[in-house]
Design an enzyme around this catalytic site. Structure first.
Site: not given
Ligand code: DX5
Ligand code: ZN
Length: 225
Positions: A10, A35, A37, A39, A68, A70, A139, A145-147, A178-180, A200-201
């Site tokens: 991401s 990927h 994002d 927003m 993606h 959002m 999701m 947000f990432g992380g 996607d996420g965590g 992502g993170s």
């Molecule tokens: C969150 C995004 C993700 C995000 C994932 O809304 O859709 O794609 O970048 O980041 P991590 O992998 O750090 O949770």
């Molecule tokens: Zn995403």
């Protein structure tokens, strides 16, 4: 259908001041799809990037780009993202009141169409729409947000959706998560039936190359067991 497992870094966790270098690093390290994002500050609190950036990064890589969205009123921007070079576009079920029309619009641009669901949006939304989708994005955190930390009940959701798809002769529809996602939980996520794994993170913190290599190994080991 046994989908090949794809790893999707991401770019939200990349260095926006040097996107090109990070994109080239993703490709060199063996990422499968990028990927992106998107927003809007309405559907989710954060504001990120739009079609102009997708267009700008398109020449930097031969990898497919997964957008993606959002954003509210996604129909207004689908053609812009397709023209900018997206290969996959997902819209959130929570934002698309005419989901069938929106998915048809994505497909009419020649892009793979997906529907995304927030963590507690009923799976039935995706089940009803599945025959019009190429992929379904689940999701595993609240978008924005990432992380953030992976929501553990998520694995059962992926399993239930995979079972539904396979039972209904929709084996070709892929599940994206996607996420965590980290090296430690990627294998369990793939095992639950996901074949598009976003991180992502989990990839960009520390040594990217080592992280993606370890994630791939963990997934492959999980599949051999
Ligand atoms: C969150 C995004 C993700 C995000 C994932 O809304 O859709 O794609 O970048 O980041 P991590 O992998 O750090 O949770
Ligand atoms: Zn995403």
């Amino acid at each position: 259908m046994n989908h090949e497992i794809k790893i999707l870094p991401s770019l939200l966790s990349s260095n926006f001041a040097n996107l090109e270098a990070d994109i080239k690093m993703c490709q060199a390290a063996g990422a499968d799809i990028l990927h992106v994002d998107v927003m809007d500050g309405h559907f989710v609190p954060n504001i990120t990037i739009g079609p102009l950036i997708v267009e700008a990064i398109r020449p930097a890589t031969s990898l497919p780009i997964d957008c993606h969205l959002m954003i509210e009123e996604p129909d207004r921007y689908i053609e812009d993202f397709a023209r900018a070079g997206a290969d996959y576009i997902s819209v959130h079920a929570e934002t698309a009141s005419h989901l069938h029309r929106t998915l048809s619009l994505i497909k009419s641009t020649g892009v793979r169409a997906g529907v995304a669901l927030n963590p507690v949006t009923p799976l039935s939304f995706a089940m009803e729409a599945a025959e019009y989708c190429d992929f379904i994005l689940l999701m595993s955190v609240n978008p924005g947000f990432g992380g953030q930390s992976f929501i553990p009940s998520f694995l059962q959701r992926a399993e239930d959706l995979r079972e539904f798809l396979d039972f209904n002769e929709l084996e070709h529809v892929e599940i994206e998560v996607d996420g965590g996602v980290k090296v430690e939980n990627a294998a369990a996520i793939a095992e639950a039936g996901a074949s598009m794994i976003v991180s992502g993170s989990g990839l960009f913190s520390g040594d990217f190359e080592a992280n993606i290599r370890d994630m791939r190994r963990a997934i492959d080991a999980g599949r051999i067991e």
